[in-house]
Motif scaffolding. Structure first.
Motif, PDB file in Angstrom:
ATOM      1  N   ALA A  49       0.845  -1.306  -0.184  1.00  0.00           N
ATOM      2  CA  ALA A  49       0.010   0.262   0.080  1.00  0.00           C
ATOM      3  C   ALA A  49       0.976   1.236   0.077  1.00  0.00           C
ATOM      4  CB  ALA A  49      -0.968   0.058   1.183  1.00  0.00           C
ATOM      5  N   VAL A  50       0.288   2.482  -0.298  1.00  0.00           N
ATOM      6  CA  VAL A  50       1.063   3.721  -0.359  1.00  0.00           C
ATOM      7  C   VAL A  50       1.412   4.189   0.845  1.00  0.00           C
ATOM      8  CG1 VAL A  50       0.968   6.067  -0.834  1.00  0.00           C
ATOM      9  CG2 VAL A  50      -0.238   4.452  -2.337  1.00  0.00           C
ATOM     10  N   GLY A  51       2.987   4.258   1.165  1.00  0.00           N
ATOM     11  CA  GLY A  51       3.457   4.647   2.422  1.00  0.00           C
ATOM     12  C   GLY A  51       3.671   3.573   3.250  1.00  0.00           C
ATOM     13  N   ALA A  52       3.556   2.346   2.724  1.00  0.00           N
ATOM     14  CA  ALA A  52       3.726   0.936   3.838  1.00  0.00           C
ATOM     15  C   ALA A  52       5.331   0.758   3.796  1.00  0.00           C
ATOM     16  CB  ALA A  52       3.097  -0.125   3.130  1.00  0.00           C
ATOM     17  N   GLU A  53       5.570   0.441   5.217  1.00  0.00           N
ATOM     18  CA  GLU A  53       7.066   0.081   5.285  1.00  0.00           C
ATOM     19  C   GLU A  53       7.116  -1.560   5.356  1.00  0.00           C
ATOM     20  OE1 GLU A  53       8.482   2.175   8.843  1.00  0.00           O
ATOM     21  OE2 GLU A  53       8.012   4.152   8.008  1.00  0.00           O
ATOM     22  N   LEU A  54       8.350  -1.791   4.996  1.00  0.00           N
ATOM     23  CA  LEU A  54       8.645  -3.150   4.875  1.00  0.00           C
ATOM     24  C   LEU A  54       8.477  -3.856   6.279  1.00  0.00           C
ATOM     25  CD1 LEU A  54      11.127  -3.705   2.197  1.00  0.00           C
ATOM     26  CD2 LEU A  54       8.757  -4.621   2.231  1.00  0.00           C
ATOM     27  N   ARG A  80       6.244 -15.328   4.819  1.00  0.00           N
ATOM     28  CA  ARG A  80       5.148 -15.233   5.959  1.00  0.00           C
ATOM     29  C   ARG A  80       5.024 -13.829   6.527  1.00  0.00           C
ATOM     30  NH1 ARG A  80       7.375 -19.153   9.252  1.00  0.00           N
ATOM     31  NH2 ARG A  80       6.585 -20.595   7.768  1.00  0.00           N
ATOM     32  N   ALA A  81       6.140 -13.180   6.800  1.00  0.00           N
ATOM     33  CA  ALA A  81       6.060 -11.925   7.351  1.00  0.00           C
ATOM     34  C   ALA A  81       5.540 -10.884   6.424  1.00  0.00           C
ATOM     35  CB  ALA A  81       7.613 -11.565   7.826  1.00  0.00           C
ATOM     36  N   LEU A  82       5.660 -11.031   5.242  1.00  0.00           N
ATOM     37  CA  LEU A  82       5.229 -10.167   4.216  1.00  0.00           C
ATOM     38  C   LEU A  82       3.509 -10.355   4.300  1.00  0.00           C
ATOM     39  CD1 LEU A  82       7.663 -10.373   1.309  1.00  0.00           C
ATOM     40  CD2 LEU A  82       7.307  -8.390   2.750  1.00  0.00           C
ATOM     41  N   LEU A  83       3.289 -11.548   4.014  1.00  0.00           N
ATOM     42  CA  LEU A  83       1.615 -11.875   4.011  1.00  0.00           C
ATOM     43  C   LEU A  83       1.101 -11.792   5.226  1.00  0.00           C
ATOM     44  CD1 LEU A  83       2.088 -15.345   1.896  1.00  0.00           C
ATOM     45  CD2 LEU A  83       1.467 -12.826   1.000  1.00  0.00           C
ATOM     46  N   ASP A  84       1.706 -11.649   6.320  1.00  0.00           N
ATOM     47  CA  ASP A  84       0.968 -11.497   7.605  1.00  0.00           C
ATOM     48  C   ASP A  84       0.931 -10.130   8.087  1.00  0.00           C
ATOM     49  OD1 ASP A  84       0.409 -14.032   8.019  1.00  0.00           O
ATOM     50  OD2 ASP A  84       2.189 -14.548   9.361  1.00  0.00           O
ATOM     51  N   ALA A  85       1.800  -9.104   7.197  1.00  0.00           N
ATOM     52  CA  ALA A  85       1.678  -7.619   7.527  1.00  0.00           C
ATOM     53  C   ALA A  85       0.151  -7.125   7.270  1.00  0.00           C
ATOM     54  CB  ALA A  85       2.661  -6.972   6.739  1.00  0.00           C
ATOM     55  N   ARG A  86      -0.073  -6.094   8.217  1.00  0.00           N
ATOM     56  CA  ARG A  86      -1.269  -5.199   7.936  1.00  0.00           C
ATOM     57  C   ARG A  86      -1.168  -4.051   7.378  1.00  0.00           C
ATOM     58  NH1 ARG A  86      -2.308  -9.668   7.222  1.00  0.00           N
ATOM     59  NH2 ARG A  86      -3.987 -11.103   8.593  1.00  0.00           N
ATOM     60  N   PRO A  87      -1.471  -3.310   6.311  1.00  0.00           N
ATOM     61  CA  PRO A  87      -2.017  -4.290   5.213  1.00  0.00           C
ATOM     62  C   PRO A  87      -1.196  -5.394   4.864  1.00  0.00           C
ATOM     63  CG  PRO A  87      -1.705  -2.242   4.532  1.00  0.00           C
ATOM     64  CD  PRO A  87      -1.404  -1.994   5.715  1.00  0.00           C
ATOM     65  N   PRO A  88      -1.333  -6.411   4.351  1.00  0.00           N
ATOM     66  CA  PRO A  88      -0.354  -7.271   3.810  1.00  0.00           C
ATOM     67  C   PRO A  88       0.160  -6.836   2.379  1.00  0.00           C
ATOM     68  CG  PRO A  88      -2.663  -8.209   3.096  1.00  0.00           C
ATOM     69  CD  PRO A  88      -2.888  -6.923   4.175  1.00  0.00           C
TER      70      PRO A  88
END
Length: 284
Positions: free
Chosen positions: A226-231, A264-272
């Protein structure tokens, strides 16, 4: 950060007048981290690991912390009066698992390391390679807070070596601390949070820029967020490199052994994060 274990000015020698093997050692093992120990043969690496595993007591100084600990020694005593599944169930019970829980974990870990086919064979009849699979399987049965590995990859086949690397990555991702010695400088290269060198009776932490960069295969993951999302921090910790592509795509290179944890960490992030591609590249 919480620490699984800490050495405070620790020294070790054998006998009241014996030479000091280690002296004035300070070392922290934070929870959720991977630590590599290096050094020439005979410098005291195994002595250090035995102190961390609390199998040896320091001659001076303090070892702080009481994590649930599992240890894979350099030489595993294979001729034990157990079958592999019996041995793992016994250790699970010692660590407080129920009989059913210990049996379930034993079966899963033996299968995972390719030892399920001889789970009920007396251990004295196993080959050296099969015994080593039992040695590494037993270390994971009770989900240790601290995992100490002394040349644990030696004697394993290629598939089991890769599985052990993946299991190590999962253990640190779950909050456990892992410390290891291995003769191959490429083993988990680039994945360690800290590297210590044992030399001249002391233990020195190497600067991060001195650490070995993996020359083996890396997984290259391309993701879009998403826009502005951090890894996620877990991803940044394990990345060999992070770059940007077209239209907001992030390109992350990680050791292959840590790719499952990173995904797994990328897919479990919110938002993923949306994973667009995963590929393997050699010699990064």
């Amino acid at each position: 950060m919480d620490h699984a274990l800490r050495l405070d000015r620790v020294g070790r020698r054998y006998g009241a007048r014996g030479p000091w093997i280690l002296r004035d050692v300070g070392l922290d093992l934070p929870a959720g981290t991977l630590t590599r120990v290096e050094g020439a043969n005979g410098t005291g690496k195994s002595t250090l690991l035995r102190l961390l595993a609390r199998l040896d007591a320091p001659s001076e100084g303090r070892v702080e912390g009481r994590p649930r600990t599992a240890y894979v020694p350099e030489r595993f005593p294979a001729a034990l009066p157990f079958t592999p599944v019996g041995y793992l169930c016994h250790l699970g019970a010692i660590h407080g698992l129920s009989r059913a829980g210990a049996g379930k974990a034993a079966g899963e870990w033996l299968e995972r390391f390719g030892a399920g086919g001889f789970a009920r064979t007396p251990m004295g009849r196993l080959s050296k390679g099969s015994s080593q699979k039992v040695a590494v399987a037993q270390a994971f049965v009770a989900a240790p807070d601290l995992l100490v590995l002394d040349e644990a990859w030696t004697g394993l086949d290629t598939e089991a070596r890769g599985e052990l690397e993946r299991a190590v990555a999962e253990r640190t991702a779950a909050g456990g601390a892992v410390v290891f010695v291995d003769h191959d400088p490429r083993r988990l290269a680039g994945a360690a949070d800290a590297v210590y060198e044992v030399r001249d009776g002391g233990v020195r932490r190497r600067a991060r820029e001195e650490a070995v960069v993996p020359d083996g295969p890396c997984a290259v993951v391309e993701v879009r967020g998403a826009v502005g999302a951090e890894l996620p921090r877990e991803v940044l910790r394990r990345a060999v490199s992070v770059g940007s592509g077209e239209a907001g795509v992030r390109r992350i290179a990680v050791p292959v052994s840590h790719s499952d944890v990173v995904l797994r960490a990328l897919l479990d992030a919110r938002p993923p994060w949306h994973v667009e591609s995963v590929r393997t590249e050699e010699g990064r």
